[in-house]
Design a protein around this motif. Sequence first.
Motif, PDB file in Angstrom:
ATOM      1  N   MET A 107      38.212  31.846  40.967  1.00 39.54           N
ATOM      2  CA  MET A 107      39.012  30.950  41.833  1.00 39.54           C
ATOM      3  C   MET A 107      40.514  31.035  41.518  1.00 39.54           C
ATOM      4  O   MET A 107      41.298  30.317  42.121  1.00 39.54           O
ATOM      5  N   PHE A 108      40.893  31.850  40.599  1.00 32.45           N
ATOM      6  CA  PHE A 108      42.265  31.869  40.073  1.00 32.45           C
ATOM      7  C   PHE A 108      43.180  32.612  41.050  1.00 32.45           C
ATOM      8  O   PHE A 108      43.431  33.808  40.923  1.00 32.45           O
ATOM      9  N   ASP A 109      43.685  31.878  42.041  1.00 35.67           N
ATOM     10  CA  ASP A 109      44.375  32.551  43.158  1.00 35.67           C
ATOM     11  C   ASP A 109      45.812  32.976  42.845  1.00 35.67           C
ATOM     12  O   ASP A 109      46.537  33.428  43.730  1.00 35.67           O
ATOM     13  N   VAL A 110      46.205  32.863  41.581  1.00 38.27           N
ATOM     14  CA  VAL A 110      47.493  33.440  41.169  1.00 38.27           C
ATOM     15  C   VAL A 110      47.398  34.971  41.245  1.00 38.27           C
ATOM     16  O   VAL A 110      48.375  35.665  41.525  1.00 38.27           O
ATOM     17  N   ILE A 111      46.188  35.481  41.015  1.00 41.56           N
ATOM     18  CA  ILE A 111      45.930  36.926  41.095  1.00 41.56           C
ATOM     19  C   ILE A 111      45.314  37.224  42.460  1.00 41.56           C
ATOM     20  O   ILE A 111      44.437  36.471  42.917  1.00 41.56           O
ATOM     21  N   PRO A 112      45.746  38.305  43.158  1.00 39.33           N
ATOM     22  CA  PRO A 112      45.159  38.619  44.463  1.00 39.33           C
ATOM     23  C   PRO A 112      43.636  38.777  44.378  1.00 39.33           C
ATOM     24  O   PRO A 112      43.106  39.238  43.368  1.00 39.33           O
ATOM     25  N   ARG A 113      42.984  38.392  45.472  1.00 39.09           N
ATOM     26  CA  ARG A 113      41.515  38.392  45.550  1.00 39.09           C
ATOM     27  C   ARG A 113      40.912  39.739  45.130  1.00 39.09           C
ATOM     28  O   ARG A 113      39.948  39.789  44.363  1.00 39.09           O
ATOM     29  N   LYS A 114      41.509  40.819  45.655  1.00 34.47           N
ATOM     30  CA  LYS A 114      40.976  42.171  45.374  1.00 34.47           C
ATOM     31  C   LYS A 114      41.014  42.454  43.869  1.00 34.47           C
ATOM     32  O   LYS A 114      40.059  42.978  43.289  1.00 34.47           O
ATOM     33  N   ASP A 115      42.130  42.070  43.228  1.00 31.21           N
ATOM     34  CA  ASP A 115      42.268  42.308  41.791  1.00 31.21           C
ATOM     35  C   ASP A 115      41.313  41.424  40.989  1.00 31.21           C
ATOM     36  O   ASP A 115      40.755  41.840  39.979  1.00 31.21           O
TER      37      ASP A 115
END
Length: 141
Positions: A107-115
């Motif tokens: 859920m950590f949306d600081v990082i892009p979903r793909k990554d």
Amino acid sequence: MPEYDVIVAGGGISGLMSALTLSKHGKKVLVLEKNSIVGGNCNSYNVDGFQVDTGPHAITHLREGPLRRLMDEYFTYVPVFVDYGHYYVRTEKGLTKIPSNLKEFAMFDVIPRKDRLLLSQALTKALTLNAFDMLEGNKSV
Ligand SMILES: Cc1cc2nc3c(=O)[nH]c(=O)nc-3n(C[C@H](O)[C@H](O)[C@H](O)COP(=O)(O)OP(=O)(O)OC[C@H]3O[C@@H](n4cnc5c(N)ncnc54)[C@H](O)[C@@H]3O)c2cc1C
């Protein structure tokens, strides 16, 4: 002009630990630091009441490992380190807690979903291999 056995350029953690170790072995050591404070990367500053750590305490841990062994061997007084809660990432949206498990990481949306997807797969694989004692120690996770 005083004489030194060793001159260490830079008072970051590497320079300071080198200087301490050498001096404990009887060498006369001079540390040259260009900034007004020592510590280098291993420091902290305050933003809006939050302490921002910029050093090696987040991942390395201070209860065990190489830094701990050096402290135990060479420090006259070993500091008592106290856990002080969670780490946060500061973005333009505010503060987000750094994940401490895979669900939070997903859920950590600081990082892009793909990554996040790629990293989750790599972490799951590493954790699984580690659980079965199959993680090769010399491979980077
Ligand atoms: C946000 C962050 C988190 C980190 N987390 C971890 C972690 O969890 N685990 C981990 O192991 N590592 C971590 N690191 C890395 C760790 O902080 C560094 O590897 C370590 O602090 C580097 O120490 P150093 O003494 O080699 O270099 P530095 O800390 O860069 O110190 C070098 C010193 O030399 C001085 N200097 C440079 N040039 C000169 C000059 N010409 N004359 C005099 N002085 C000079 C500088 O001012 C500085 O004080 C992290 C780093 C950062 C930024």
